[in-house]
Design an enzyme around this catalytic site. Structure first.
Site, PDB file in Angstrom:
ATOM      1  N   PRO A   2     -17.446  11.657  -6.273  1.00 58.79           N
ATOM      2  CA  PRO A   2     -17.243  10.446  -5.582  1.00 58.79           C
ATOM      3  C   PRO A   2     -18.426  10.156  -4.662  1.00 58.79           C
ATOM      4  O   PRO A   2     -18.630  10.797  -3.649  1.00 58.79           O
ATOM      5  CB  PRO A   2     -15.971  10.699  -4.778  1.00 58.79           C
ATOM      6  CG  PRO A   2     -15.257  11.818  -5.459  1.00 58.79           C
ATOM      7  CD  PRO A   2     -16.238  12.448  -6.358  1.00 58.79           C
ATOM      8  N   GLU A   3     -19.220   9.199  -5.050  1.00 60.10           N
ATOM      9  CA  GLU A   3     -20.227   8.678  -4.127  1.00 60.10           C
ATOM     10  C   GLU A   3     -19.587   7.475  -3.450  1.00 60.10           C
ATOM     11  O   GLU A   3     -18.389   7.274  -3.590  1.00 60.10           O
ATOM     12  CB  GLU A   3     -21.505   8.290  -4.905  1.00 60.10           C
ATOM     13  CG  GLU A   3     -22.100   9.489  -5.630  1.00 60.10           C
ATOM     14  CD  GLU A   3     -23.408   9.177  -6.343  1.00 60.10           C
ATOM     15  OE1 GLU A   3     -24.180   8.351  -5.849  1.00 60.10           O
ATOM     16  OE2 GLU A   3     -23.645   9.767  -7.407  1.00 60.10           O
TER      17      GLU A   3
END
Length: 271
Positions: A2-3
């Site tokens: 998850p960026e």
DNA sequence: ACGCTCTCCTGGCCGC
DNA sequence: TGCGGCCAGGAGAGCG
């Protein structure tokens, strides 16, 4: 992980489902994620009402009247809202169960995520206090990048991934934005000029914006809060495409390691 | 301060 | 089919 786009997608997905709900119970099925879990969480949370669901950098902040729950998804974490009676799977480590029977479930195979409770302003928490600006904010721009990079010898890719410089640009989007801006990821940050940083700032904003609109990127572990994958993977130009033709010039996309991270680029389009 | 490496953890994939 | 090795979206800690 998850960026930023994946965390933003998660934030938007869960906010309408849990805002205003009262926590009945916290269930911990592991004693540590990235750090040992504070068992005091189980004491503090029951009875609290979720007043706000916000994102700062790659952290999710669930605000209550007494304090805030700080959540980080690490490399492989995701959150879903499910009925409390839903059978848990192997990597479902935390359940936040609400009085209405809904459950915010945290799943994280690699256990690099984090779950912390603070009664101070969460933005002043040691993990958040040193973070750089949000990439979509106006204060993040070419001038800022140019000034911050003077004298820096670090390669530009790990430079823009430094969360103290700017938050939310992770390994995927760093490669993508540098490709879009035509900048060689190996260049020393201090040797790149104003105009190129102007372009890079624009491309970071553009790529992140597109990814948010697509619900993030699913490589393997990430899922949106409704369980669907993110659809930005189809739009990745270079990430994970070593050996494939560059979408602009058809020459072979290359990969190398920079700062211990896989990096993808086109040696013809990026100079 | 800076730049670099190692590390946490599990799972999937590849080659033998 | 089994096993070892390597890789994976993050980022703090510790080193020189």
């Amino acid at each position: 992980m998850p960026e930023l786009p994946e965390v933003e997608t998660t934030c938007r997905g869960i906010a309408p489902l849990i805002t205003g709900k009262t926590i009945a119970q916290l269930v911990l099925r592991t004693d540590k994620l990235r750090w040992p879990l504070d068992q005091g969480l189980c004491l503090h949370l029951p009875g609290q009402r979720i007043l706000s669901v916000e994102r700062r950098a790659k952290y999710l902040l669930l605000g209550t009247a007494q304090g805030s729950l700080i959540l980080h998804l690490g490399m492989s974490g995701s959150l879903r809202v499910v009925p409390a009676e839903t059978t848990e799977n192997k990597h479902d480590h935390v359940d936040l169960i609400f009085t209405g029977g809904e459950c915010l479930r945290f799943t994280d195979p690699r256990k690099f995520g984090a779950l912390l409770w603070t009664e101070e302003d969460p933005l002043l928490h040691p993990l958040l206090a040193q973070l750089g600006p949000e990439p979509l904010a106006e204060e993040f721009n070419g001038r800022y990048l140019y000034q911050a990079s003077r004298g820096r010898k670090i390669a530009v890719k790990p430079f823009v991934m430094d969360q103290k410089l700017v938050v939310g640009v992770g390994n995927i989007y760093a490669s993508e934005a540098l490709f879009a801006a035509g900048i060689d990821p190996r260049l020393a940050a201090g040797r790149i000029g104003r105009r190129r940083y102007q372009r890079l700032a624009e491309e970071i904003k553009r790529v992140l914006g597109l990814a948010i609109a697509a619900g993030g990127t699913t490589i393997s572990d990430f899922f949106q809060s409704d369980g669907k994958p993110g659809y930005f993977k189809q739009q990745l130009q270079v990430y994970g495409r070593a050996g494939e033709p560059c979408p602009h010039c058809q020459s072979q996309i290359k990969s190398l390691r920079l700062g211990q991270r896989s990096t993808y680029y086109c040696s013809r389009c990026q100079r």
